[in-house]
Enzyme design. Structure first.
Site, PDB file in Angstrom:
ATOM      1  N   CYS A 192      -5.124   6.703  -3.172  1.00  0.00           N
ATOM      2  CA  CYS A 192      -4.515   5.386  -3.333  1.00  0.00           C
ATOM      3  C   CYS A 192      -3.139   5.604  -3.960  1.00  0.00           C
ATOM      4  O   CYS A 192      -3.037   6.032  -5.114  1.00  0.00           O
ATOM      5  CB  CYS A 192      -5.377   4.489  -4.211  1.00  0.00           C
ATOM      6  SG  CYS A 192      -4.638   2.863  -4.521  1.00  0.00           S
ATOM      7  N   CYS A 195       0.878  -1.168   0.000  1.00  0.00           N
ATOM      8  CA  CYS A 195       0.000   0.000   0.000  1.00  0.00           C
ATOM      9  C   CYS A 195       0.915   1.217   0.000  1.00  0.00           C
ATOM     10  O   CYS A 195       1.653   1.434   0.977  1.00  0.00           O
ATOM     11  CB  CYS A 195      -0.915  -0.007   1.225  1.00  0.00           C
ATOM     12  SG  CYS A 195      -1.888   1.507   1.414  1.00  0.00           S
TER      13      CYS A 195
END
Length: 263
Positions: free
Chosen positions: A208, A76
């Site tokens: 993101c 991530c």
């Protein structure tokens, strides 16, 4: 008997995380129901996922990441930037870090400006899957930036049915573990607006990092070979930099609060 979990809540450009100091190995990362509960925005703390700061014999630390559904993800981008900020708090004399994730080894830095810069090293499967049939768009692109991402360039993002389109991409059978869907509007040269549907969250996230990287790469491949790309996301601003054949993700990280969750 109840137990108490001490945590920090961090935000990386709108992507929010519960951060746990797991150097003693005291947390059961496989307790999916527990992490789902803590991430729940009504009955828990509320977060896009949980970050575990683990010990490493070889690197500065190891990072484990669970999405809000309790499922583990290899990488991530914004989470890695957040954990770098957390590492700086623990190892205050350092500004450069090398750490391991389930997906690979990464390097990051705390800049003098306070921004966190992350080298994106796991870039693969570039346009190996044709995803143009899933969403009607000007252009489409696929790549894996530690997480599989589909990218669609549109004239405007204002009124798109993001949840419907995102779920269609995410659950398509060509992706064995699902894929994230990114929708991109070109604002100007080197300036993009991006909205992302993220698997595991099963909805839109405010930012993101791996998705922003995929969008910037797609923009360079399809439109303009430019080295500095600004990306507006609902949670703020990210930058993707191409320097000396390396790719970096940069943006703001904030600690929101510390707390204790009773289970």
């Amino acid at each position: 008997m109840s137990a108490k979990i001490s945590f920090d809540k961090y935000c990386g450009t709108g992507n929010d995380f519960i951060v746990l100091d797991n150097r003693t190995g005291s947390f059961d990362q496989q307790d999916q129901a527990l992490w789902q509960r803590i991430c729940d925005r009504r009955f828990g703390v509320g977060a896009d996922g949980v970050l575990f700061f683990d010990n490493s014999d070889e690197y500065d630390f190891e990072m484990a990441y669970l999405n809000a559904d309790g499922g583990e993800v290899g990488m991530c981008g914004n989470g890695a930037r957040v954990l770098t900020s957390f590492a700086k708090k623990i190892q205050f004399d350092k500004t450069d870090f090398k750490f391991k994730t389930r997906d690979g080894v990464y390097s990051s830095s705390v800049l003098k400006s306070g921004l966190i810069k992350l080298e994106m090293t796991q870039l693969s499967e570039i346009n190996t899957i044709d995803v143009s049939d899933l969403i009607t768009s000007k252009d489409s692109f696929f790549m894996d930036t530690g997480v599989p991402h589909c990218v669609y360039f549109l004239d405007s993002l204002d009124n798109i049915p993001l949840i419907e389109w995102g779920a269609k991409v995410r659950y398509d059978k060509r992706f064995s573990e699902g894929a994230n869907a990114n929708f991109v509007e070109i604002i100007d040269e080197g300036h993009l607006k991006v909205r992302t549907y993220e698997r595991g969250v099963e909805g839109e996230t405010l930012a993101c990092g791996t998705g922003a990287t995929a969008c910037a790469w797609a923009y360079r491949e399809l439109y303009k070979q430019i080295d500095h790309i600004k990306i507006d996301v609902p949670g703020g601003e990210l930058e993707v930099l191409f320097e000396d054949e390396k790719v970096y993700l940069s943006g703001k990280v904030e600690k929101i609060f510390s707390g204790v969750f009773e289970v």
